[in-house]
Design a protein around this motif. Structure first.
Motif, mmCIF file in Angstrom:
data_model
loop_
_atom_site.group_PDB
_atom_site.id
_atom_site.type_symbol
_atom_site.label_atom_id
_atom_site.label_comp_id
_atom_site.label_asym_id
_atom_site.label_seq_id
_atom_site.Cartn_x
_atom_site.Cartn_y
_atom_site.Cartn_z
ATOM 1 N N GLU A 66 56.382 102.145 130.716
ATOM 2 C CA GLU A 66 56.374 101.432 129.427
ATOM 3 C C GLU A 66 57.236 102.187 128.409
ATOM 4 O O GLU A 66 58.058 101.583 127.694
ATOM 5 C CB GLU A 66 54.938 101.290 128.899
ATOM 6 N N ASP A 67 57.069 103.507 128.349
ATOM 7 C CA ASP A 67 57.868 104.288 127.402
ATOM 8 C C ASP A 67 59.350 104.248 127.783
ATOM 9 O O ASP A 67 60.228 104.220 126.915
ATOM 10 C CB ASP A 67 57.365 105.738 127.343
ATOM 11 N N GLU A 68 59.612 104.239 129.088
ATOM 12 C CA GLU A 68 61.015 104.142 129.514
ATOM 13 C C GLU A 68 61.604 102.795 129.088
ATOM 14 O O GLU A 68 62.745 102.718 128.618
ATOM 15 C CB GLU A 68 61.131 104.318 131.032
ATOM 16 N N ALA A 69 60.813 101.734 129.228
ATOM 17 C CA ALA A 69 61.305 100.409 128.822
ATOM 18 C C ALA A 69 61.595 100.387 127.322
ATOM 19 O O ALA A 69 62.640 99.884 126.884
ATOM 20 C CB ALA A 69 60.281 99.333 129.180
ATOM 21 N N LEU A 70 60.683 100.963 126.533
ATOM 22 C CA LEU A 70 60.908 100.998 125.076
ATOM 23 C C LEU A 70 62.184 101.789 124.752
ATOM 24 O O LEU A 70 62.953 101.409 123.858
ATOM 25 C CB LEU A 70 59.695 101.623 124.379
ATOM 26 N N THR A 71 62.417 102.862 125.492
ATOM 27 C CA THR A 71 63.640 103.663 125.291
ATOM 28 C C THR A 71 64.870 102.824 125.654
ATOM 29 O O THR A 71 65.886 102.859 124.947
ATOM 30 C CB THR A 71 63.579 104.941 126.162
ATOM 31 N N CYS A 72 64.756 102.074 126.733
ATOM 32 C CA CYS A 72 65.886 101.241 127.175
ATOM 33 C C CYS A 72 66.175 100.107 126.182
ATOM 34 O O CYS A 72 67.329 99.693 126.049
ATOM 35 C CB CYS A 72 65.631 100.674 128.565
ATOM 36 N N PHE A 73 65.150 99.601 125.520
ATOM 37 C CA PHE A 73 65.417 98.582 124.493
ATOM 38 C C PHE A 73 66.370 99.175 123.450
ATOM 39 O O PHE A 73 67.255 98.497 122.943
ATOM 40 C CB PHE A 73 64.127 98.133 123.789
ATOM 41 N N GLU A 74 66.154 100.452 123.110
ATOM 42 C CA GLU A 74 67.028 101.113 122.123
ATOM 43 C C GLU A 74 68.411 101.363 122.708
ATOM 44 O O GLU A 74 69.430 101.076 122.077
ATOM 45 C CB GLU A 74 66.411 102.446 121.665
ATOM 46 N N LEU A 75 68.448 101.918 123.929
ATOM 47 C CA LEU A 75 69.744 102.234 124.563
ATOM 48 C C LEU A 75 70.591 100.988 124.797
ATOM 49 O O LEU A 75 71.811 101.032 124.762
ATOM 50 C CB LEU A 75 69.519 102.924 125.919
ATOM 51 N N GLY A 76 69.915 99.880 125.043
ATOM 52 C CA GLY A 76 70.621 98.634 125.353
ATOM 53 C C GLY A 76 71.352 98.043 124.157
ATOM 54 O O GLY A 76 72.195 97.157 124.324
ATOM 55 N N TRP A 77 71.060 98.549 122.958
ATOM 56 C CA TRP A 77 71.671 98.005 121.738
ATOM 57 C C TRP A 77 73.177 98.266 121.684
ATOM 58 O O TRP A 77 73.910 97.617 120.943
ATOM 59 C CB TRP A 77 70.960 98.634 120.528
ATOM 60 N N THR A 78 73.657 99.224 122.462
ATOM 61 C CA THR A 78 75.086 99.561 122.440
ATOM 62 C C THR A 78 75.735 99.228 123.792
ATOM 63 O O THR A 78 75.080 98.715 124.692
ATOM 64 C CB THR A 78 75.265 101.054 122.070
ATOM 65 N N SER A 79 77.025 99.513 123.925
ATOM 66 C CA SER A 79 77.736 99.206 125.182
ATOM 67 C C SER A 79 76.975 99.793 126.375
ATOM 68 O O SER A 79 76.601 100.974 126.343
ATOM 69 C CB SER A 79 79.124 99.840 125.167
ATOM 70 N N PRO A 80 76.804 98.999 127.438
ATOM 71 C CA PRO A 80 76.035 99.490 128.592
ATOM 72 C C PRO A 80 76.620 100.751 129.224
ATOM 73 O O PRO A 80 75.906 101.465 129.926
ATOM 74 C CB PRO A 80 76.101 98.313 129.576
ATOM 75 N N ALA A 81 77.883 101.043 128.955
ATOM 76 C CA ALA A 81 78.491 102.240 129.545
ATOM 77 C C ALA A 81 77.782 103.515 129.091
ATOM 78 O O ALA A 81 77.691 104.484 129.852
ATOM 79 C CB ALA A 81 79.970 102.321 129.182
ATOM 80 N N PHE A 82 77.262 103.532 127.858
ATOM 81 C CA PHE A 82 76.562 104.740 127.388
ATOM 82 C C PHE A 82 75.319 104.966 128.239
ATOM 83 O O PHE A 82 75.024 106.081 128.651
ATOM 84 C CB PHE A 82 76.166 104.604 125.909
ATOM 85 N N GLY A 203 84.289 94.562 133.048
ATOM 86 C CA GLY A 203 83.716 95.082 131.798
ATOM 87 C C GLY A 203 83.106 96.454 132.023
ATOM 88 O O GLY A 203 83.408 97.125 133.014
ATOM 89 N N GLN A 204 82.230 96.824 131.086
ATOM 90 C CA GLN A 204 81.538 98.119 131.158
ATOM 91 C C GLN A 204 82.523 99.285 131.337
ATOM 92 O O GLN A 204 82.275 100.212 132.121
ATOM 93 C CB GLN A 204 80.467 98.110 132.246
ATOM 94 N N GLN A 205 83.658 99.231 130.594
ATOM 95 C CA GLN A 205 84.575 100.359 130.644
ATOM 96 C C GLN A 205 83.854 101.599 130.112
ATOM 97 O O GLN A 205 83.061 101.514 129.167
ATOM 98 C CB GLN A 205 85.844 100.070 129.816
ATOM 99 N N GLY A 206 84.146 102.718 130.743
ATOM 100 C CA GLY A 206 83.430 103.954 130.399
ATOM 101 C C GLY A 206 82.365 104.273 131.448
ATOM 102 O O GLY A 206 81.904 105.403 131.540
ATOM 103 N N ALA A 207 82.002 103.256 132.236
ATOM 104 C CA ALA A 207 81.115 103.461 133.394
ATOM 105 C C ALA A 207 81.991 103.322 134.636
ATOM 106 O O ALA A 207 82.803 102.400 134.712
ATOM 107 C CB ALA A 207 80.005 102.416 133.419
ATOM 108 N N HIS A 208 81.805 104.218 135.590
ATOM 109 C CA HIS A 208 82.760 104.250 136.707
ATOM 110 C C HIS A 208 82.091 104.032 138.063
ATOM 111 O O HIS A 208 81.007 104.550 138.310
ATOM 112 C CB HIS A 208 83.493 105.589 136.699
ATOM 113 N N THR A 209 82.779 103.257 138.891
ATOM 114 C CA THR A 209 82.332 103.077 140.275
ATOM 115 C C THR A 209 83.515 103.361 141.201
ATOM 116 O O THR A 209 84.667 103.221 140.782
ATOM 117 C CB THR A 209 81.849 101.638 140.552
#
Ligand code: COS
Length: 384
Positions: A66-82, A203-209
């Protein structure tokens, strides 16, 4: 472990500040340079973001789901690459070790994963084995106290940066199914392991595969995850069940940002002599976004809480991933529509997010795989 209310509020406020003050202003630069500024990565390490899901006894923050999900709600506000920079350490790269690693393996690796000293990757997908993960062909042949790995893994997130891979390979050639697969911990620098050129993505530049290739790659038998052959597929499935909740929560954060962008634009943009936010057809789109975000958010929090209570949530995690990833696609589409011609232009964040969001319906299990998992769960409950 669940955080107490005060610590949770403080932690989330810190992450929110970091995302909005440090990541959001750097989004355009990240997209143009295809790289996250090292100072931001360093700050993520300092905040403990690489280790939020790793138990405290191994140096992590030890958040519950649950705490991880709440953290992800915050992290998701910006480009997914972060998010992606730390995403494999939080999720698919570390959780096999957390769930099924031996004590020695956990002690050897988890503290360095939690601190962000090393990046981990999860190597399951292959050129011929995507959704049908159990058909993978990478082989692991036992030779004395080593295994020799041969094969190619495809689209492996963070592989260009990784220091450790969890690699699923077939150790029993006679068993073509799930039971013939073993998970190995393979360090970067091991002879016979090479990384391909980073893929060029939509998309998702800054994230690499990239591809990860094994050619006569000798791995000590002590690096069999959990020390037992034939368990790799089950570990991978459990890791993905959990990862699907994490990704769902990221989708919700991004959808909230998209709605914010769309509503702000609609409030400022004038047509026919008034802000377009005054038009009911625009309002309908805003209302649909808000309603769907609330639905996804509620699903994810409820499922995360049930997981924290020890319940089996494999089916519902798939429901969350299916709904949240499709939802963010619809929200991104409406956000572009509300922006009109401007939404098609690279100057506006929604153009980039529209492309970024497309991946959510594909990785860590396509929407069609989620439907299969959900339907099988329903039938299993029925005893059918
Ligand atoms: N947790 C634990 N075990 C699981 C499981 C889960 N969530 N899901 C399946 N298993 C077990 C099954 O119980 C079965 O066990 P037995 O060998 O004892 O019978 C075994 O794994 C094989 O399961 P199943 O027969 O359901 O496997 P399938 O080959 O039919 O495929 C799907 C299952 C399609 C669900 C799986 O291949 C999958 O998730 N594919 C998508 C992979 C993916 O997400 N890739 C994204 C890239 S990785 S980032």
């Amino acid at each position: 472990m669940a955080l107490d209310a005060e610590t949770r509020a403080e932690f989330l406020a810190t992450i929110r500040r970091f995302v909005r003050e440090r990541c959001v202003p750097a989004e355009k630069q990240v997209s143009e340079t295809d790289a996250i500024p090292p100072a931001i990565v360093a700050e993520m390490k300092r905040l403990g973001l690489f280790g939020i899901s790793i138990p405290t006894e191994y140096g992590g923050v030890g958040l519950g789901m649950e705490d991880e999900a709440l953290t992800c709600f915050e992290l998701g506000w910006t480009s997914p690459a972060f998010r992606s920079v730390a995403g494999t350490n939080i999720g698919i790269g570390s959780q096999g070790l957390v769930m099924d690693g031996t004590e020695a393996q956990k002690r050897a690796w988890l503290p360095r994963i939690a601190s962000g000293e090393i990046v981990t990757s999860f190597a399951l997908t292959e050129p011929e084995a995507g959704s049908d993960a159990a058909s993978l062909r990478t082989r692991a042949r036992r030779e004395g106290d080593h295994y020799v790995l041969d094969g190619t893994k495809r689209f492996i997130t963070n592989s260009p940066q990784a220091g450790l891979f969890t690699v699923m390979a077939r150790s029993d050639p006679a068993n073509k199914g799930a039971g013939g697969i073993t998970a190995f911990l393979v360090e970067t620098g091991t002879k016979g392991l090479s990384i391909g050129k980073p893929n060029k993505k939509m998309g998702q530049q800054g994230a690499h595969t990239a591809d990860v290739v094994f050619e006569d790659c000798r791995v000590p038998a002590a690096n069999v995850l959990g020390g037992v052959e034939g368990k790799g597929f089950y570990t991978a499935m459990k890791v993905l069940d959990r990862g699907r909740l994490h990704i769902s929560a990221i989708c919700i954060g991004l959808a909230e940002r998209l709605l914010h962008e769309a509503a702000s634009y609609a409030a400022g943009r004038k047509q026919f002599g008034q802000p377009i936010a005054g038009f009911q057809l625009i309002q309908a789109m805003l209302a649909d976004c808000r309603t769907e975000i609330l639905a996804a958010r509620s699903m994810v929090l409820e499922t995360a809480r049930r997981r924290d209570r020890g319940e089996d949530v494999a089916t519902d995690a798939a429901c969350c991933k299916y709904f949240a990833s499709e939802m963010v696609g619809r929200v991104a589409d409406r956000a572009v529509q509300i922006h009109g011609g401007a939404g098609y232009m690279a100057d506006y964040a929604v153009e980039r997010f529209y492309r970024d969001a497309r991946l959510f319906r594909i990785y860590e299990g396509t929407s069609q795989i989620q439907q299969i998992v959900i339907a099988r769960g329903v039938l299993k409950e029925l005893g059918a």
